[in-house]
Scaffold this motif. Structure first.
Motif, PDB file in Angstrom:
ATOM      1  N   HIS A 127       0.738  -1.254  -0.135  1.00 21.01           N
ATOM      2  CA  HIS A 127      -0.021   0.037  -0.070  1.00 21.01           C
ATOM      3  C   HIS A 127       0.845   1.313   0.099  1.00 21.01           C
ATOM      4  N   GLU A 128       0.581   2.127  -0.683  1.00 18.50           N
ATOM      5  CA  GLU A 128       1.129   3.481  -0.952  1.00 18.50           C
ATOM      6  C   GLU A 128       1.468   4.080   0.538  1.00 18.50           C
ATOM      7  N   HIS A 131       4.931   3.213   4.403  1.00 15.66           N
ATOM      8  CA  HIS A 131       6.537   4.022   4.207  1.00 15.66           C
ATOM      9  C   HIS A 131       7.223   3.106   4.939  1.00 15.66           C
ATOM     10  N   ARG A 143      11.193  -0.280  -8.068  1.00 15.97           N
ATOM     11  CA  ARG A 143       9.864   0.015  -8.553  1.00 15.97           C
ATOM     12  C   ARG A 143       9.485  -0.158 -10.089  1.00 15.97           C
TER      13      ARG A 143
END
Length: 153
Positions: A127-128, A131, A143
């Motif tokens: 999930h963005e 972090h 990425r």
């Protein structure tokens, strides 16, 4: 935490120690309480790890007899390669074990097994907002630039 960290395939007798890790992983992504996975999904997931016809696998991180983390991964075909792809689906470590190399060791365990299986790639999603995990992922992977779309039914 003294003691050597061992990364190994999950064993049937690990269920009672694996389950809290699985529940912690699901809670991290908002699947707890009223939104928890149905028990039948957990039971089916567990059984797939021990079914030779299933491409799904699980490793655990163990130190001093305690399970500190899990990783689940599966192999699948691709239209762009002959060798199977390896999808790292779930990764979780106990909060007390974070920052101690457990997550990286679990991912390295998947890398080793994927290479041995002839896979040319291991990939995963996060999930963005994750972090903390992305700090590790940015060091050990790259990425891809792809954006994930989905439709739930």
């Amino acid at each position: 935490m003294p003691g050597q960290l061992t990364i190994r395939p999950v064993a049937r007798q690990d269920y009672e120690r694996w389950l809290p890790l699985w529940d912690g992983y699901n809670a991290f992504y908002g699947r707890s309480g009223e939104t928890a996975l149905a028990g039948e999904i957990t039971r089916m997931t567990w059984s797939r790890f021990f079914d030779a016809y299933e491409p799904m696998h699980a490793l655990v991180a163990e130190r001093n007899g305690n399970l500190l983390g899990l990783v689940h991964y599966l192999y699948h075909r691709s239209t762009t390669a002959i060798a199977p792809n390896c999808y790292l689906q779930d990764l979780f470590t106990l909060e007390v074990a974070r920052g101690q190399g457990v997550g990286r060791a679990l991912i390295d365990g998947v890398y080793e097994r994927a290479k041995a299986a002839g896979s040319g790639r291991v990939y995963w999603l996060t999930h963005e907002t994750n972090h903390t995990a992305m700090q590790l992922y940015d060091r050990i992977g790259e990425r891809s630039g792809f954006v994930v779309y989905r439709k739930l039914f």
